[in-house]
Enzyme design. Sequence first.
Site, PDB file in Angstrom:
ATOM      1  CD  GLU A 223      -2.932  -1.018   2.357  1.00 13.46           C
ATOM      2  OE1 GLU A 223      -2.731  -0.199   3.260  1.00 13.46           O
ATOM      3  OE2 GLU A 223      -3.935  -1.735   2.316  1.00 13.46           O
TER       4      GLU A 223
ATOM      5  CD  GLU B   2      -3.393  -5.865   4.166  1.00 18.40           C
ATOM      6  OE1 GLU B   2      -4.143  -5.019   4.679  1.00 18.40           O
ATOM      7  OE2 GLU B   2      -2.154  -5.765   4.154  1.00 18.40           O
TER       8      GLU B   2
HETATM    9  C1  BGC Z   1      -2.439  -2.537   6.142  1.00 17.74           C
HETATM   10  C2  BGC Z   1      -2.331  -3.314   7.434  1.00 17.74           C
HETATM   11  C3  BGC Z   1      -3.350  -2.795   8.416  1.00 17.74           C
HETATM   12  C4  BGC Z   1      -4.731  -3.024   7.842  1.00 17.74           C
HETATM   13  C5  BGC Z   1      -5.871  -2.585   8.745  1.00 17.74           C
HETATM   14  C6  BGC Z   1      -3.845  -2.224   5.714  1.00 17.74           C
HETATM   15  O1  BGC Z   1      -3.894  -0.888   5.363  1.00 17.74           O
HETATM   16  O2  BGC Z   1      -1.721  -3.156   5.134  1.00 17.74           O
HETATM   17  O3  BGC Z   1      -1.027  -3.220   7.895  1.00 17.74           O
HETATM   18  O4  BGC Z   1      -3.221  -3.384   9.671  1.00 17.74           O
HETATM   19  O5  BGC Z   1      -4.854  -2.331   6.631  1.00 17.74           O
HETATM   20  O6  BGC Z   1      -5.818  -1.231   8.992  1.00 17.74           O
END
Ligand code: BGC
Length: 451
Positions: free
Chosen positions: A170, A358
Amino acid sequence: MGFDLQKKDFDKDFVWGVSSAAYQVEGAHDIHDKGPSIWDSFVESKKNVFNGHDGKIACDFFYRYEEDILLMKQMNIDNFRFSLSWTRILPQGYGKISQEGVDYYNKVIDFCLECDITPWITLYHWDLPQALEEKGGWTNRDIIGWFEEYVKLCAKRFGDRVKHWMILNEPMVFTGAGYFLGVHAPGKKGLKNFIPAVHHASLCQALGGRTIRSLIPDAMVGTTFSCSQITPYSKKSKDLLAAKKADALLNRLFIEPVLGLGYPMDELRILRRLDEYHRPDDEKNLLFDFDFIGIQNYTREVVRHSYTTPYLKAKIVKATKRNVRTTLMDWEVHPPSIYEMISKFNQYTAIKKLIITENGAAFKDVVSNKEVHDPLRKSYLQSYLDQVYKAKKDGLKVDGYFVWTFTDNFEWAEGYFPRFGLVYVDFETQQRIVKSSGKWYSRFLNNGVSL
Ligand code: BGC
């Protein structure tokens, strides 16, 4: 409508996994000759992170990796995305190598493989060496050389066994939060920091891809982007324009240059300042044909025109003011957002594979009788997965899904307050409890059969 999907409803080669990041889980922040990262420094000022929390111990994954990887195995998770801490390997960012750091990651990788879990490595998940930050960090063009040295070393030391790589996590978030808003490490602010950081991160993202491919020819190399569906607040032309600008900034800024489309300067005039940092070969050096693109989606943003917001003239209308369901991060729960993002990235036809690297949610967890019932997290994950499935059925490209995250961990500026894990962590005792969402995910991965 209930959720009745199983893993087998997706293609056989659809990839399922969980994601994490070094600083959020490892702890052991100053073991051996590990150097400090910008997050080690940032947490030193108690005002930077919720309640003065820090990642000095975090989930103690440094010592407990075997326990956690075994638990993944028991939960039928066969892909584990984690990041390497640059300063565990190169304490000063370049130059002297820490053999202990290299040995540690070798052990983690070997243990994954022993357990039949495929390691997916993110090279940079926000923990820049502090020694490099002192030389300007991402604002200094020399980062290109520092980063190349680090990537080469990782490829040479781990590339014989690791075939799945992601260059950056990101870039919009680490440049935006770290170099424009100052709410993440290193706490720098303003366009004078943000603009060069954007350009250097873009160059490193492509260079990292080329480096991995040249040293590990059979690698699958990708990189990851945060993205959110952007909904204009109204149909008024000013709000539509504001939404376009937010989309350019939040969703397009880093993917488009890599695909040869350039920075989205037409929608976002402030990006013209990037020209100042351009050198003759940069256009070409921004390009790389990644084997896959990772997208990370949690929510959507509603955006409206704002006279008072400098540069952008656009602002986010907070979910808490919109009377919608939210997570502990105050992010709207909006499952169609993930469909929209899959669809949006499908419009870039040059993308070969698209993986959700994610997706997940923080809700309040309560331990009762050594169990954690978290129906909200489970239904969040199910409703987002329904949308991923719908996208697939509609013929859109989407090739994998990783839950953020395996264990509760250090949530950056929010400290340990928001818990995102499938597995609960008691941070006093380091005891792990698989939440009901974790039990569900593991059943889902086993096509409905419980452990
Ligand atoms: C990031 C993580 C973070 C997650 C939740 C993403 O932006 O890669 O490191 O913990 O979101 O906020």
